[in-house]
Design an enzyme around this catalytic site. Sequence first.
Site, PDB file in Angstrom:
ATOM      1  N   CYS A  27       0.832  -1.196   0.000  1.00 37.33           N
ATOM      2  CA  CYS A  27       0.000   0.000   0.000  1.00 37.33           C
ATOM      3  C   CYS A  27       0.874   1.256   0.000  1.00 37.33           C
ATOM      4  CB  CYS A  27      -0.973  -0.019   1.179  1.00 37.33           C
ATOM      5  SG  CYS A  27      -2.348   1.148   0.974  1.00 37.33           S
ATOM      6  N   HIS A  45      -3.635  -5.197   1.230  1.00 38.04           N
ATOM      7  CA  HIS A  45      -3.427  -5.548   2.627  1.00 38.04           C
ATOM      8  C   HIS A  45      -3.817  -7.013   2.812  1.00 38.04           C
ATOM      9  CE1 HIS A  45      -2.536  -1.527   4.023  1.00 38.04           C
ATOM     10  NE2 HIS A  45      -3.605  -1.055   3.414  1.00 38.04           N
TER      11      HIS A  45
END
Length: 483
Positions: free
Chosen positions: A333, A422
Site C-alpha cells: 500500500c 493488505h
Amino acid sequence: MVRARTLMLQGTCSGAGKTALVAGLCRLLARHGVRVAPFKPQNMSNNAAVTADGGEIGRGQWLQALAAGLPAHTDMNPVLLKPEAERTAQVVVQGHVTGRLEARAFREARQPLLPPVLESFQRLCAAYDVVLVEGAGSPAEPNLRQGDIANMGFAEAADVPVWLVGDIDRGGVFASLLGTLEWLDDADRRRVEALIINRFRGSPELLGEAPAQLEARGGVPVIGVVPAVPDLHLPEEDAPYRMAGPRGSGGALQVVAVAYPRMSNHDDLDALDAESGVHVRFARQPRELDGADLIVLPGSKHVFSDLAWLRESGMAEALYRHCRYGGRVVGLCGGLQMLGEGIEDPEGVEGGGSAPGLGLLPVHTRLAPTKQLAEVHGHAEWPAPVAVTGYEIHHGVTGAQEGLFPFVARSDDGRVLGSYLHRLFDSGPFRRALLVEWFALEGEGGDEQARIEAELDRLADTLEQALEPGWLKALGVPARPST
C-alpha cells in the site's frame, strides 16, 4: 420487539485485553447458537479493514466479526479515528471519511457523532440476540467524561451494563480496578455489574483472598480470573510490535519491517511471522536493518511525511545498501507508493506538492481525494499463477509502464515487489510461492484465516472455563455439565 441483550466491556487502561475478550465471547456465544454481533462506538487506529458493505472499520472489530461468524459491517465500528499527525486525525463515520479534525476540535465534535453511533448500535440490536460492546481506553478519565461516546457516555446513552477488565500481567490490577471504580461518579459506578481479572499466570489460588477483598471494598463481584492463553496469536490493532534486536537463532529467515511514524496495518505480516523458519521484527533505526533477508515497507497513513522520514533517518540509504547486496524488498500500500519513482498530490490530500520516490519500482502515484475501498479476490501471475485475497484502502492511483502484474508490481531484477493488497501474505499459496522463489524456503502455505479461527476457539474455551457460569448463562451460554 424484544431488545437484544447487551453488554459492554470496559478496561482500566488501554491494552487490558478488551478486544480479545469480546472476540472470545463472540466465538463462545456463536458456538452455542447465539446470534451475536460486536460493536465499538469509537475506535482510534490506523489498522483498518474493508467491510462487506464497502466501508472501513478497525481491525479489532473485523476480528470480532470473524469470531461471531459474521461478515464485517460498518455498523460494528461507526466512528473510526485514523491519526495522520501528532494532533490531527482522519474521521471515518459509518465506514466513510467525513473530514479531518485536530485533537482540540474533536472534543466539541464528539457529541454530534453520538446519533450515528446510536443508529448503528440500534440496527445491530434489531438484527441480533446479543450485542457485545467494547470500550476504548479507560472510563476513569474525568477530563473526557463530558461528551464521551466511547465508554460511560455511550453506556449511559444506550443503557448498557458494563463489565470492567483489569490486566494483572501489567501489575497493580487490584489498585487499578478499585481506583477506576472510585473515579466513576455514582451513576456510572452503578452501571458496572462485574469485574474480570485478565491474563493471570499461575494458579488462581495464589491470589488468596485478594479477589474477595476487592469485592468487599468495591461492591462489585469478581466473576472470573482469565488465564493468559499460552502463545495466543491474534491480529491486534495496537500491539507493541517486536522491535528489531539481534538476529534470531536457528538460521531463521529474517524479515524486518520499517516502523515509520505513520505506519499502518502492521498485522499484514502476521501470516509471515506464523511460518516456521521465518522471524519478523520491526526497525526504527538504519542499523536495525542489518542482517535482514527481506525488508518490508508496510502501509502508511501519511506517505509524504513517512517518505521524508525514510530519507532523514538514514533508512533510505540503508535500504539502498540492502538492495545493492542482493536483498529483497516488499512494499504494501503506502510502501508500494514510496518504492515508486514519484508521488504527486495535486488536490492536497496530504497537503499538496510532489516528492521523488525511492525509485526501486517502475511506478508513479497520484494521490486523489476519493478513497479506494475494496475487498479483492483474484489471481496473481507472479511469483506463480495462484489465487490471492486481501483488501485495498488508499488514496491514490498508481500506474506503470512495465513491471506491473495483476496485484503486484515487480522491479526489472525481480528483487523488489509492491502491492496495494493488505493481508496479501494471508494467501497461503502466494506466500509459499514467494518464499520458494526468493529464498528456496518451503513455507507451509497454511490458511491464515484457519489459523486465526483455531486461536479464537482456544480463547473461547479458556473463557468458558474461567468465567462464572451464571454470568455466561445470562448471555445465552448453557451451564457446563457438572464433573
